[in-house]
Enzyme design. Sequence first.
Site, PDB file in Angstrom:
ATOM      1  N   GLY A 153     -19.494  44.874  59.963  1.00 46.17           N
ATOM      2  CA  GLY A 153     -18.631  44.860  61.130  1.00 46.17           C
ATOM      3  C   GLY A 153     -17.158  45.014  60.810  1.00 46.17           C
ATOM      4  N   ALA A 170     -25.850  44.065  61.586  1.00 41.33           N
ATOM      5  CA  ALA A 170     -27.253  43.651  61.554  1.00 41.33           C
ATOM      6  C   ALA A 170     -27.459  42.158  61.346  1.00 41.33           C
ATOM      7  CB  ALA A 170     -27.994  44.419  60.452  1.00 41.33           C
ATOM      8  N   GLN A 230     -21.039  39.762  68.129  1.00 41.03           N
ATOM      9  CA  GLN A 230     -21.720  38.559  68.602  1.00 41.03           C
ATOM     10  C   GLN A 230     -22.535  38.812  69.859  1.00 41.03           C
ATOM     11  OE1 GLN A 230     -22.158  35.611  67.308  1.00 41.03           O
ATOM     12  NE2 GLN A 230     -20.736  35.720  65.585  1.00 41.03           N
ATOM     13  N   THR A 289     -22.714  56.629  49.338  1.00 40.90           N
ATOM     14  CA  THR A 289     -24.172  56.729  49.431  1.00 40.90           C
ATOM     15  C   THR A 289     -24.710  55.771  50.483  1.00 40.90           C
ATOM     16  OG1 THR A 289     -24.299  57.328  47.100  1.00 40.90           O
ATOM     17  CG2 THR A 289     -26.327  56.560  48.141  1.00 40.90           C
ATOM     18  N   CYS A 345     -15.369  34.116  58.496  1.00 42.93           N
ATOM     19  CA  CYS A 345     -14.412  34.912  57.729  1.00 42.93           C
ATOM     20  C   CYS A 345     -13.135  34.145  57.440  1.00 42.93           C
ATOM     21  CB  CYS A 345     -14.073  36.198  58.488  1.00 42.93           C
ATOM     22  SG  CYS A 345     -15.522  37.220  58.814  1.00 42.93           S
TER      23      CYS A 345
END
Length: 388
Positions: free
Chosen positions: A71, A205, A184, A242, A330
């Site tokens: 995110g 996810a 959220q 990748t 965070c």
Amino acid sequence: MDPIYLDHAATTPVRPEVAAAMCQALEELPGNPSSQHAWGRTSRMRLEEARERLAAVLGAARREVYFTSGGTVADNLAVLGRWRAARRGVAAGAGGAVVYSAVEHKAVIGAAEAAAREGAERVVLAVDGDGRVQPESLDDAVPAEPVVLSVMWGNNEVGTLQPVAELAARCREAGIAFHTDAVQAFGKVPVRVDRVPVDLLTVTAHKIGGPKGIGALYVRDGVAVEPLVHGGGQERGLHPGTENVAGAIAFALAAELAEREREAEAARLAGLRDRLQAQLVERVDGLIVNAGGAARLPHILNVSLPEVDQEALLVSLDLEGVAASSGSACQSGTVEPSHVLVAMGRGSADEASIRLSVGRGTTAEMVDEAAERFVRVVERVRSAAFGA
């Protein structure tokens, strides 16, 4: 004591079926999706299938969904990447404004600050006492040359739901790119880009039973975004590197499961949240429910306790086997009051603010036991402070 996990807003346990799908993909898809041989082509096919599945849940076209590593990256692409794209070709030093609410995730705030260092004007929208942006405030607050406006769908600390549909419609009329961090909200309330005219939208996810390290940014056709990383053509050049094929497959499955169960599960979670809230309000003197008067996400309860030491409360809850947090994961380790609560007119150094968030594995019995432990811990912390 059996542990009680009440920190689902920080991250959710990976669902067994999602973990199984990811492990199967790791075993069966060794090829780099950019390679031209059969192994690479198979990985590419599975990656695009995952993109199609996630896009369907969002109500988007496959080409509008870009996988990221989470995110935070998606928020930065939406805000800083959009600002850089909009000012491309403009004379050096020319600005354009980045507008966001005072209660945004630090990823959005940090991206706006980075844009300001490159010449953007930064405008912060005030919120009311429940943490809600008033749509009419855009009329006075938004400057003459806004480039992107970012308001999160549901707040990650207190749960307040924002009037995203109205804000997005106002931005559409004014020609402003509108971004919402729906990290959220996704899987808890209806999040569909074919029903709400957002231009940019962030999901990830690990908030819905998927793995960490995989997110996505929705970019509406025609909205220009500048890549922040350079040197590869993956994700159509917007986010080179990748691709995490197994993570994308797991994300798509987690999103499908969350959407399939959303209505019933949201009602169950709201019931558990309200059950916990009622017990704490009744039994803990002075407890304040933050954003209690607002429409909220169903899984988040944020409470404040004046004259209680926050660190002591969190440590004591942990020792009692209750996982909680002081707000955004965070910002763990910080001692400053939450910027979200400060913007709401709350938050001070002499009060504890705790976020308790329920999830798929939470039961009524767990909530009742957590309330018992919470009350016991508060009494102990207050007694220790009084004795000192």
